[in-house]
Design a protein around this motif. Structure first.
Motif, PDB file in Angstrom:
ATOM      1  N   SER A  61       0.914  -1.404  -0.154  1.00  0.00           N
ATOM      2  CA  SER A  61      -0.150   0.122   0.167  1.00  0.00           C
ATOM      3  C   SER A  61       0.665   1.205   0.379  1.00  0.00           C
ATOM      4  O   SER A  61       0.570   2.641   0.125  1.00  0.00           O
ATOM      5  CB  SER A  61      -1.113  -0.282   1.437  1.00  0.00           C
ATOM      6  N   TRP A  62       1.623   1.191   0.839  1.00  0.00           N
ATOM      7  CA  TRP A  62       2.687   2.046   0.829  1.00  0.00           C
ATOM      8  C   TRP A  62       3.589   2.381  -0.648  1.00  0.00           C
ATOM      9  O   TRP A  62       4.546   1.316  -1.395  1.00  0.00           O
ATOM     10  CB  TRP A  62       3.902   2.301   1.386  1.00  0.00           C
ATOM     11  N   ASN A  63       2.929   3.681  -1.121  1.00  0.00           N
ATOM     12  CA  ASN A  63       4.083   3.649  -3.409  1.00  0.00           C
ATOM     13  C   ASN A  63       5.639   3.977  -2.802  1.00  0.00           C
ATOM     14  O   ASN A  63       5.607   5.152  -1.461  1.00  0.00           O
ATOM     15  CB  ASN A  63       3.395   4.648  -3.467  1.00  0.00           C
ATOM     16  N   SER A  90       0.441  12.054   3.052  1.00  0.00           N
ATOM     17  CA  SER A  90      -0.920  13.117   3.307  1.00  0.00           C
ATOM     18  C   SER A  90      -0.682  13.782   2.791  1.00  0.00           C
ATOM     19  O   SER A  90      -1.361  15.055   4.472  1.00  0.00           O
ATOM     20  CB  SER A  90      -0.657  12.082   5.049  1.00  0.00           C
ATOM     21  N   ASP A  91      -1.067  14.205   2.045  1.00  0.00           N
ATOM     22  CA  ASP A  91      -1.675  16.091   1.719  1.00  0.00           C
ATOM     23  C   ASP A  91      -2.576  15.741   0.145  1.00  0.00           C
ATOM     24  O   ASP A  91      -2.869  14.308   0.094  1.00  0.00           O
ATOM     25  CB  ASP A  91      -0.509  16.570   0.932  1.00  0.00           C
ATOM     26  N   ASP A  92      -3.228  16.162  -0.656  1.00  0.00           N
ATOM     27  CA  ASP A  92      -4.371  16.420  -1.410  1.00  0.00           C
ATOM     28  C   ASP A  92      -3.464  15.432  -2.471  1.00  0.00           C
ATOM     29  O   ASP A  92      -4.715  15.163  -3.111  1.00  0.00           O
ATOM     30  CB  ASP A  92      -4.427  17.819  -1.814  1.00  0.00           C
ATOM     31  N   THR A  93      -3.048  15.344  -3.409  1.00  0.00           N
ATOM     32  CA  THR A  93      -2.269  15.485  -3.704  1.00  0.00           C
ATOM     33  C   THR A  93      -1.693  13.664  -4.068  1.00  0.00           C
ATOM     34  O   THR A  93      -1.147  12.700  -5.269  1.00  0.00           O
ATOM     35  CB  THR A  93      -1.172  15.976  -5.046  1.00  0.00           C
ATOM     36  N   SER A  94      -1.485  13.362  -2.358  1.00  0.00           N
ATOM     37  CA  SER A  94      -0.932  11.751  -2.725  1.00  0.00           C
ATOM     38  C   SER A  94      -2.120  10.455  -2.613  1.00  0.00           C
ATOM     39  O   SER A  94      -2.984  10.783  -3.028  1.00  0.00           O
ATOM     40  CB  SER A  94      -0.099  11.193  -0.785  1.00  0.00           C
ATOM     41  N   ARG A  95      -1.641   9.812  -2.834  1.00  0.00           N
ATOM     42  CA  ARG A  95      -3.296   9.181  -3.824  1.00  0.00           C
ATOM     43  C   ARG A  95      -3.123   7.256  -2.206  1.00  0.00           C
ATOM     44  O   ARG A  95      -4.006   6.176  -2.000  1.00  0.00           O
ATOM     45  CB  ARG A  95      -1.967   8.031  -5.211  1.00  0.00           C
ATOM     46  N   ASP A  96      -1.994   7.753  -1.209  1.00  0.00           N
ATOM     47  CA  ASP A  96      -2.245   6.590  -0.323  1.00  0.00           C
ATOM     48  C   ASP A  96      -1.338   7.612   0.716  1.00  0.00           C
ATOM     49  O   ASP A  96      -0.692   8.354   0.788  1.00  0.00           O
ATOM     50  CB  ASP A  96      -2.161   4.905  -0.757  1.00  0.00           C
ATOM     51  N   GLY A  97      -2.109   6.798   2.098  1.00  0.00           N
ATOM     52  CA  GLY A  97      -1.315   7.056   3.480  1.00  0.00           C
ATOM     53  C   GLY A  97      -1.303   6.469   4.444  1.00  0.00           C
ATOM     54  O   GLY A  97      -1.326   4.888   3.629  1.00  0.00           O
ATOM     55  N   LEU A  98      -1.134   6.692   5.747  1.00  0.00           N
ATOM     56  CA  LEU A  98      -1.311   5.608   6.737  1.00  0.00           C
ATOM     57  C   LEU A  98      -2.760   4.853   6.196  1.00  0.00           C
ATOM     58  O   LEU A  98      -3.736   5.955   7.172  1.00  0.00           O
ATOM     59  CB  LEU A  98      -0.992   6.133   7.245  1.00  0.00           C
ATOM     60  N   ARG A  99      -2.874   3.493   6.788  1.00  0.00           N
ATOM     61  CA  ARG A  99      -4.292   2.872   7.118  1.00  0.00           C
ATOM     62  C   ARG A  99      -4.496   2.932   9.082  1.00  0.00           C
ATOM     63  O   ARG A  99      -3.983   2.315   9.092  1.00  0.00           O
ATOM     64  CB  ARG A  99      -3.870   1.574   6.389  1.00  0.00           C
ATOM     65  N   VAL A 100      -5.681   3.286   8.811  1.00  0.00           N
ATOM     66  CA  VAL A 100      -6.148   2.667  10.286  1.00  0.00           C
ATOM     67  C   VAL A 100      -7.483   2.666  10.188  1.00  0.00           C
ATOM     68  O   VAL A 100      -8.236   2.197   9.404  1.00  0.00           O
ATOM     69  CB  VAL A 100      -6.897   4.765  10.287  1.00  0.00           C
ATOM     70  N   ARG A 101      -7.854   1.323  11.061  1.00  0.00           N
ATOM     71  CA  ARG A 101      -9.099   1.459  11.840  1.00  0.00           C
ATOM     72  C   ARG A 101      -9.567   1.897  12.301  1.00  0.00           C
ATOM     73  O   ARG A 101      -9.506   2.472  13.194  1.00  0.00           O
ATOM     74  CB  ARG A 101      -8.760  -0.304  12.273  1.00  0.00           C
ATOM     75  N   ARG A 102     -11.153   1.885  12.652  1.00  0.00           N
ATOM     76  CA  ARG A 102     -12.297   2.787  13.516  1.00  0.00           C
ATOM     77  C   ARG A 102     -11.654   1.663  14.867  1.00  0.00           C
ATOM     78  O   ARG A 102     -11.594   0.584  14.895  1.00  0.00           O
ATOM     79  CB  ARG A 102     -13.516   1.779  13.025  1.00  0.00           C
ATOM     80  N   PHE A 103     -11.328   2.295  16.182  1.00  0.00           N
ATOM     81  CA  PHE A 103     -11.152   1.972  17.116  1.00  0.00           C
ATOM     82  C   PHE A 103     -11.468   3.320  18.301  1.00  0.00           C
ATOM     83  O   PHE A 103     -10.699   4.104  17.913  1.00  0.00           O
ATOM     84  CB  PHE A 103     -10.205   1.329  17.563  1.00  0.00           C
TER      85      PHE A 103
END
Length: 621
Positions: A61-63, A90-103
């Motif tokens: 997932s990390w480009n 993690s800005d407007d042009t990035s394709r991915d960022g840190l993955r998170v889960r609801r907790f």
């Protein structure tokens, strides 16, 4: 009635399944992904709460463009990885960022007072609102954790039904629904009331839920939940006692950070192409065997000349811990620090610095004899440096600086050959204390007795935090360590006024051992602001002498005196002596030891015993 047309499955390039288009929730800086919001930490975004996912899927997932590789062989060897990676942009042009889960998954509605799992509210897609009332849902303020690093939901069912005949083990089978309301009379836990519609249990408050034995009294032990790895990750066998924590508490997540300076011969980047081959190269002692290996791996075109490879291998073997057949992590990390100390002492004045050189350490041109009356020697101007800070693991409930490897929670379920890290580039000043004067000072009875009080208090705190008494980390408190630590703090405060940097942008790096007595103060920013030149200028002997005198003179008085100077113990656990936020304490980003083991009396002495101070009598020129 005509049925709707069948949906066509969207496809990506070459007919492949499209990439997941996950919704975005907030943004963090790259540095925060290492120090504040790393794997396993909780992050609040607006009125929602998430936990940062593990790294098992990050390789895909990390480009690579947004999360480049970082090389620092010395640190990679200590941490037993091949390379490091910057967290993704993690800005407007990035394709991915840190993955998170609801907790946590338990939420409450302030309108209907329901307390249940998030999905049971039937919220619309992409929103966190009550499907009945339309109000924003509130994530549970309370979570539970154990010292092994596991994290779970607070057991509301068991807490409400603890007084019924059903007992805590069958509380979830009553058929009722949980409710939570706040009386608003006070801001304490007594005003938070939880009940069940089954009618078999009285409404109870959350008061008492933070007692150390509160959950143990319910017969609850940790079952090893790891929500940052997802629901598919199997729970680990644990059984340790559970503690109730507030979701935003700093005890919920503490990073285990390790760092290294890039020093020659690794600091010019020429060895980077060999990052994944060093373990194999270490197996060969003969030059011919190394040459054959390089030929086979790189098809006859090695990116690094053979002579340089042999020199790098020799340099790496120099950092092997002496006399250790199976060195532990602590032994390897100590050897890494020892080599840095040697390089900072010697510098690299004689070398021709290329543009790619990331370590430039030179002797100042001024007369160093003016520092002799102060007991300071060997100043070096670190005009260029690079530090790599890696997130090795994390802890819960226990201090990351005082824990053992057994209590560190890894960042992924399966071992990875890399770790997330960040680069810091900047400048600094290195100085040492005169060994003869320091040796005589630290042997005086008054100094030894004063530091022994700190050592005893710190060791007691470490023992209280330890589950296994046989694995207690020994306290590093020694006279020279406390002296160097306090000196670094007063210098940072002084240079924040003189060098143009705020105190939070400066950082200490201590070298305190039987054969080391040095301190490096350097810029701790991850951008170009870390190399403005203002700090290096403070390392010239005449300027440094004035700075030391001014810093020591300023340390003579504190706005909290006489309480600060005459205190028998200060700080958490009584680990500090004459140290408070009004005199020597620094922002957390600046201190290696979380503002503990400080005592300015070791700098200037006390009114009753001035000779306790290493710099006693030299405050005025």
């Amino acid at each position: 009635m005509t049925p709707p047309p069948a949906r066509r499955r969207r496809t990506g390039a070459n007919g492949a399944a499209p990439a997941h288009n996950f919704p975005r929730r907030g943004a963090v800086r790259r540095a925060q992904a290492i120090t504040t919001y790393g794997v396993g930490s909780l992050i609040a975004v607006d009125h929602e709460s998430f936990i940062v996912s593990g790294l098992d899927e990050a390789e895909q997932s990390w480009n690579r463009d947004e999360s480049p590789w970082i090389y620092e062989r010395r640190l990679a060897r200590v941490l037993e990885v091949d390379y490091f990676r910057l967290p993704p942009a993690s800005d407007d042009t990035s394709r991915d960022g840190l993955r998170v889960r609801r907790f946590p998954l338990m939420h409450s509605c302030p309108e209907c007072n329901d307390l249940q799992r998030h999905r049971d509210f039937n919220p619309p897609a992409g929103r966190s609102v009550c499907g009945t009332c339309g109000n924003d849902l509130v994530p549970s303020r309370f979570v539970v954790a154990c010292e092994a690093g596991h994290l779970g939901e607070f057991p509301y069912w068991q807490w409400v039904h603890r007084s019924t005949d059903r007992g805590a083990t069958t509380a979830g089978q009553c058929g009722g629904r949980l409710k939570m309301r706040t009386t608003g009379r006070t801001s304490s836990l007594r005003s938070i009331l939880v009940s069940c519609t089954c009618g078999q249990a009285p409404e109870v408050s959350m008061e008492g839920s933070f007692r150390r034995s509160a959950l143990k009294d319910l017969g609850l032990k940790c079952r090893g939940p790891r929500p940052w790895l997802g629901a598919s990750a199997p729970a680990q066998e644990c059984g340790l006692p559970l503690r109730t924590l507030q979701r935003g508490s700093s005890a919920v997540w503490q990073p285990v950070l390790k760092s290294a300076l890039s020093i020659p011969p690794w600091s010019d980047g020429r060895a980077d192409p060999l990052a994944e081959h060093w373990d194999a190269l270490r197996e060969y002692d003969e030059r011919e065997h190394v040459e054959i290996y390089l030929r086979g791996v790189f098809k006859g075109k090695s990116p690094v000349p053979l002579d340089e490879v042999m020199a790098l291998l020799a340099a790496e073997r120099e950092e092997d811990p002496d006399g250790e057949s199976t060195p532990t992590f602590d032994h390897r990390y100590r050897a890494l620090r020892n080599k840095e100390y040697e390089r900072l002492r010697s510098g690299n004045d004689e070398s021709e610095h290329t543009r790619d050189e990331q370590f430039v350490c030179e002797t100042p041109l001024g007369d160093q004899s003016m520092l002799d009356p102060l007991g300071v020697t060997g100043p070096m101007l670190v005009k260029k440096l690079r530090e790599v800070r890696a997130l090795k693991a994390f802890t819960r409930l226990v201090d990351a600086e005082s824990t053992t490897v057994a209590k560190e929670m890894p960042l992924s379920e399966r071992p990875l050959r890399w770790l997330p890290a960040m680069e810091v580039r900047g400048e600094g000043v290195f100085l040492r204390l005169d060994e003869n004067r320091l040796g005589a000072w630290e042997k005086t009875m008054a100094v030894a007795a004063r530091v022994e009080r700190m050592h005893t208090a710190h060791q007691r705190v470490l023992e209280q935090r330890a589950n296994d008494p046989s694995r207690v980390v020994p306290s590093p408190a020694t006279p020279r360590m406390v002296l160097l630590h306090t000196l670094a703090h007063v210098l940072i405060n002084e240079w924040s006024l003189e060098a143009g940097y705020p105190a939070a942008a400066l950082r200490e790096r201590l070298y305190a051992a039987d054969d080391m007595a040095g301190v490096l103060v350097y810029t701790a920013t991850s951008d170009s602001a870390g190399s403005l030149g203002g700090l290096v200028a403070q390392g010239e002997p005449d300027v440094l002498a004035r700075t030391v005198r001014s810093a020591v003179r300023r340390a003579e008085w504190c706005s909290s005196d006489p309480l600060c100077m005459e205190t028998e113990a200060s700080g958490a656990g009584g680990i500090n002596l004459a140290a408070c936020h009004a005199c020597v304490m620094l922002p957390e980003t600046s201190c290696e030891h979380n503002n503990v083991l400080l005592d300015r009396a070791l700098l200037v002495g006390t009114p009753d015993d001035p000779e306790v101070g290493f710099f006693a009598g030299i405050q005025n020129p």
